[in-house]
Design an enzyme around this catalytic site. Structure first.
Site, PDB file in Angstrom:
ATOM      1  N   MET A 153       0.778  -1.032   0.121  1.00  0.00           N
ATOM      2  CA  MET A 153       0.025   0.106   0.143  1.00  0.00           C
ATOM      3  C   MET A 153       0.860   1.255   0.118  1.00  0.00           C
ATOM      4  SD  MET A 153      -2.591   1.277   2.664  1.00  0.00           S
ATOM      5  CE  MET A 153      -1.632   1.559   4.172  1.00  0.00           C
ATOM      6  N   ASP A 155      -0.024   5.575  -1.201  1.00  0.00           N
ATOM      7  CA  ASP A 155      -1.054   6.703  -0.821  1.00  0.00           C
ATOM      8  C   ASP A 155      -2.388   6.435  -0.279  1.00  0.00           C
ATOM      9  OD1 ASP A 155       1.058   7.547  -2.126  1.00  0.00           O
ATOM     10  OD2 ASP A 155       0.225   8.703  -3.898  1.00  0.00           O
ATOM     11  N   TRP A 179       5.754  -2.216  -4.946  1.00  0.00           N
ATOM     12  CA  TRP A 179       4.905  -1.212  -5.743  1.00  0.00           C
ATOM     13  C   TRP A 179       4.516  -2.044  -6.871  1.00  0.00           C
ATOM     14  CZ3 TRP A 179       5.000   1.284 -10.241  1.00  0.00           C
ATOM     15  CH2 TRP A 179       4.204   2.349 -10.390  1.00  0.00           C
ATOM     16  N   SER A 212      -2.952   7.960  -7.696  1.00  0.00           N
ATOM     17  CA  SER A 212      -3.711   8.530  -6.540  1.00  0.00           C
ATOM     18  C   SER A 212      -4.820   9.645  -7.203  1.00  0.00           C
ATOM     19  CB  SER A 212      -3.085   9.253  -5.926  1.00  0.00           C
ATOM     20  OG  SER A 212      -2.206   8.511  -4.941  1.00  0.00           O
ATOM     21  N   ARG A 271      -0.545  14.593 -11.776  1.00  0.00           N
ATOM     22  CA  ARG A 271      -1.347  13.613 -11.310  1.00  0.00           C
ATOM     23  C   ARG A 271      -1.879  14.092  -9.723  1.00  0.00           C
ATOM     24  NH1 ARG A 271       4.439  12.026 -11.488  1.00  0.00           N
ATOM     25  NH2 ARG A 271       5.246  12.035  -9.632  1.00  0.00           N
ATOM     26  N   GLU A 325       3.612  16.135  -5.516  1.00  0.00           N
ATOM     27  CA  GLU A 325       2.654  15.110  -5.569  1.00  0.00           C
ATOM     28  C   GLU A 325       1.328  15.413  -4.632  1.00  0.00           C
ATOM     29  OE1 GLU A 325       5.008  11.372  -6.870  1.00  0.00           O
ATOM     30  OE2 GLU A 325       5.094  11.569  -4.841  1.00  0.00           O
TER      31      GLU A 325
HETATM   32  C1  FRU Z   1       2.724   9.301  -4.500  1.00  0.00           C
HETATM   33  C2  FRU Z   1       2.692   8.870  -6.011  1.00  0.00           C
HETATM   34  C3  FRU Z   1       1.572   9.532  -6.508  1.00  0.00           C
HETATM   35  C4  FRU Z   1       1.195   8.677  -7.538  1.00  0.00           C
HETATM   36  C5  FRU Z   1       1.301   7.413  -6.770  1.00  0.00           C
HETATM   37  C6  FRU Z   1       1.483   6.097  -7.521  1.00  0.00           C
HETATM   38  O1  FRU Z   1       3.409   8.556  -3.548  1.00  0.00           O
HETATM   39  O2  FRU Z   1       3.905   8.790  -6.526  1.00  0.00           O
HETATM   40  O3  FRU Z   1       2.054  10.993  -7.226  1.00  0.00           O
HETATM   41  O4  FRU Z   1       0.013   8.651  -8.110  1.00  0.00           O
HETATM   42  O5  FRU Z   1       2.387   7.562  -5.819  1.00  0.00           O
HETATM   43  O6  FRU Z   1       1.083   4.893  -6.738  1.00  0.00           O
END
Ligand code: FRU
Length: 613
Positions: A153, A155, A179, A212, A271, A325
């Protein structure tokens, strides 16, 4: 002709001789690194064996010859670290084919009669099962913090409150503890404390994986998805990053993608869309991270579908070492006044005060189009940090929360070492949910306060130990913590001249030292001797918070939960969130001071429990 026929027969023999066979499963090698896995979906799960440290294999689910799903699993080659389930319930009774492409490093399947010893390990270990063990038994899995039951997990995403439930979505990999395969996982809670995980809410689709984003209730049906539909917006991460909409008619349990996605496309990386309904303008506003430009784009829209770029915020401001982000923008009252101000949250990675990821914010004014940050009397826009630990990232807040609450939550980790922390079946937890507010600091600046949500009080059990009105000096005093180390410590102290040290200790000689220095009015936490720290050179660290307090009063709430220590000023003026991995629980708190003028007025240790234990 006869010759051709016997050649085909021979080929079929060699290919199936290299296959894993059972009534419901057949694996046929179709190339050096490619296999077809055929199953009859009679059971609930297909269990893939995972080896964490090797490259991903690509897995395609083929339905009528068409690719229906693509995902990646680190299929075991040398050893099995754990298993991940592929949910077969939607396909019960069907025959399914998966095309599996393993990385070149995998040992290829030998096509010989006696090859069973030489098969890739995943072929030997993959299985069908009616059960998958989601039990919460890992040493470091927290008791009262949210974690996914399995898988990676990062964000928190798309949080909203509706009909008595707090919904929390999160960046989730259902097929491994690193990830990959970004999906919106989903949990909900009636009280922000006891969480139930549901099926994945939004899964990768033709436009890409699901990065996200945010969600809100469309009370006026502006988008035409239906009154009170829950609308979510996320980043489609394919060849480009684009912003897409999805909507839900079952209170966020399942989402349908909007047919005209994407709704925002930009030529550069953008994003983590975060939108809200602006009652003052009658329009939606959206903040979007223009990640590499390190600015936040601000949009408006009447219907969530047509977006107009109004302005950009942040060029040249704030901490800017890494990418920007996960933004958020909301209005809050300033404590003790009639004034209201806007807060712009900008998560940053790397470039946090202690290295790696962190959450910075700006306080200012917003008219629906432009955000103007407050400045110091000298005209400087200060960088402010929402938390002073190493493990507090991607903070965003719930929409539609009751009682004008603004509740935020973070991912309790840091991109510097998130995929190396010593857990297996799951990786990463969220921070405690916190009520955010605004207060004016002694320097005249307005700051965000963070208080653990009041619902946490109900986790408290009978105090285990306490101290009242004692002086502490060099010899200090020692007090018991629960056997499992899971507790909240509350403390009011007067620390006038000499530093105060609070040491969390275990029977393995490991220690976390929390120190308050009245001269500099700072609080620090040292985790260099806290336990397992050697998985990353970036993990051992000392973090330091300014306390906004010069009177000598130190009022703290400290939350310990298996692998985390969160410290809050009792008024929420600062917080500090750090992971720790002790080899045994911390069962003792030692309190010492360099001088004699230090007084503990009150200290209480509450064991904490949630419904599940
Ligand atoms: C932040 C991030 C966001 C992106 C997501 C991808 O931790 O890099 O910018 O949407 O994680 O998992």
């Amino acid at each position: 002709m006869k010759k051709l026929f016997s050649l085909i027969l021979l080929a079929v023999f060699f290919i199936t001789a290299g296959a894993h066979q059972s009534n419901d499963m057949k694996i046929i090698s179709v190339g050096e690194n490619q296999s077809l896995l055929r199953i009859h979906a009679n059971e609930n799960y297909l269990l893939f064996p995972v080896e964490e440290s090797i490259d991903d294999s690509k897995i395609e689910l083929l339905v009528n010859g068409k690719v229906e799903k693509v995902f990646y699993v680190r299929l075991a080659n040398n050893k099995v670290d754990y298993y991940v389930p592929f949910d077969l319930i939607p396909y019960k009774g069907e025959n399914l084919t998966f095309r599996v492409t393993t990385p070149k490093m995998h040992q290829p399947v030998r096509r010989s009669k006696r090859d069973s010893e030489h098969k890739e390990l995943w072929i030997k270990r993959i299985s069908l099962s009616d059960k998958f063990d989601k039990l919460n038994r890992e040493q470091y899995r927290p008791v009262y913090h949210h974690t996914p039951s399995y898988g990676w997990m990062n964000d928190p995403n798309g949080m909203f409150y509706k009909d008595g439930e707090w919904h929390l979505y999160f960046q989730w990999n259902p097929y491994g503890s690193r990830w990959q395969n970004m999906t919106w996982g989903h949990s909900s809670s009636p009280d922000l404390v006891n969480w139930t995980q549901h099926d994945a809410a939004i899964e990768p689709n033709d436009l890409g994986t699901i990065f996200s984003g945010s969600a809100a209730i469309d009370r006026y049906n502006t988008a035409g998805f239906g009154t009170d539909a829950v609308v979510a917006m996320y980043t489609s991460a394919g060849d480009y990053q684009m912003q897409s909409l999805a909507f839900s008619h079952d209170n966020g349990m399942s989402f349908e993608n909007y047919s005209d996605n994407p709704v925002i496309t930009l030529p550069t990386e953008a994003r983590d869309p975060n939108f809200f309904y602006n009652e003052k303008t009658g329009l939606w506003n959206l903040v979007l991270a223009h990640a590499l430009e390190k600015e936040i784009l601000i949009f408006s829209s009447p219907d969530l579908k047509q977006w107009k770029l109004e302005s950009s915020f942040g060029k040249g401001l704030g901490a800017r070492e890494g990418v920007w982000e996960c933004p958020d923008l909301f209005e809050l009252p300033v404590e003790g006044t009639d004034e209201k101000k806007w807060v712009m949250i900008v998560n940053l990675n790397p470039g946090g005060p202690f290295g790696g990821s962190a959450t910075q914010y700006f306080v200012g004014d917003f008219d629906g189009k432009t955000f103007i940050p407050d400045t110091t009397p000298g005209g400087f826009v200060p960088t402010k940090w929402l938390d002073y630990g190493k493990d507090y990232y991607a903070t965003v807040t719930w929409s539609d929360a009751p009682d004008n609450r603004r509740v935020g939550i973070a991912w309790m980790s840091n991109w510097q070492y998130a995929d190396e922390v010593p857990t297996m079946q799951y990786r990463s937890a969220n921070s405690l949910p916190r009520d955010l507010g605004l207060f004016r600091g002694k320097d005249g600046q307005i700051y965000v306060s963070s208080k653990p949500v009041k619902e946490l009080l109900k986790l408290r059990r009978q105090p285990l130990s306490s101290l009242k009105n004692i002086s502490v000096g060099k010899n200090g005093t020692s007090i018991e913590l629960p056997d499992d180390g899971v507790c909240e410590i509350t403390m009011n102290a007067i620390v006038k001249k000499s530093p105060l040290f609070l040491s969390l200790k275990n029977d393995a000689g490991e220690v976390v030292t929390i120190a308050y220095d009245p001269k500099s009015s700072t609080l620090s936490l040292d985790r260099t001797q806290s336990g397992v720290t050697d998985f990353s050179e970036n993990f051992p660290a000392v973090t330091i918070a300014p306390t906004h307090e010069t009177s000598g009063k130190l009022n703290l709430r400290i939350f310990i939960d298996k692998s985390s220590v969160e410290i809050f000023d009792a008024d929420g003026k600062y917080s500090m969130t750090n992971l720790v991995f002790p080899s045994l629980p911390y069962t003792k708190l030692e309190i010492t001071s360099d001088g004699s003028n230090t007084r503990i007025e009150n200290l209480v240790v509450y064991p904490l429990r949630n419904q599940n234990n």
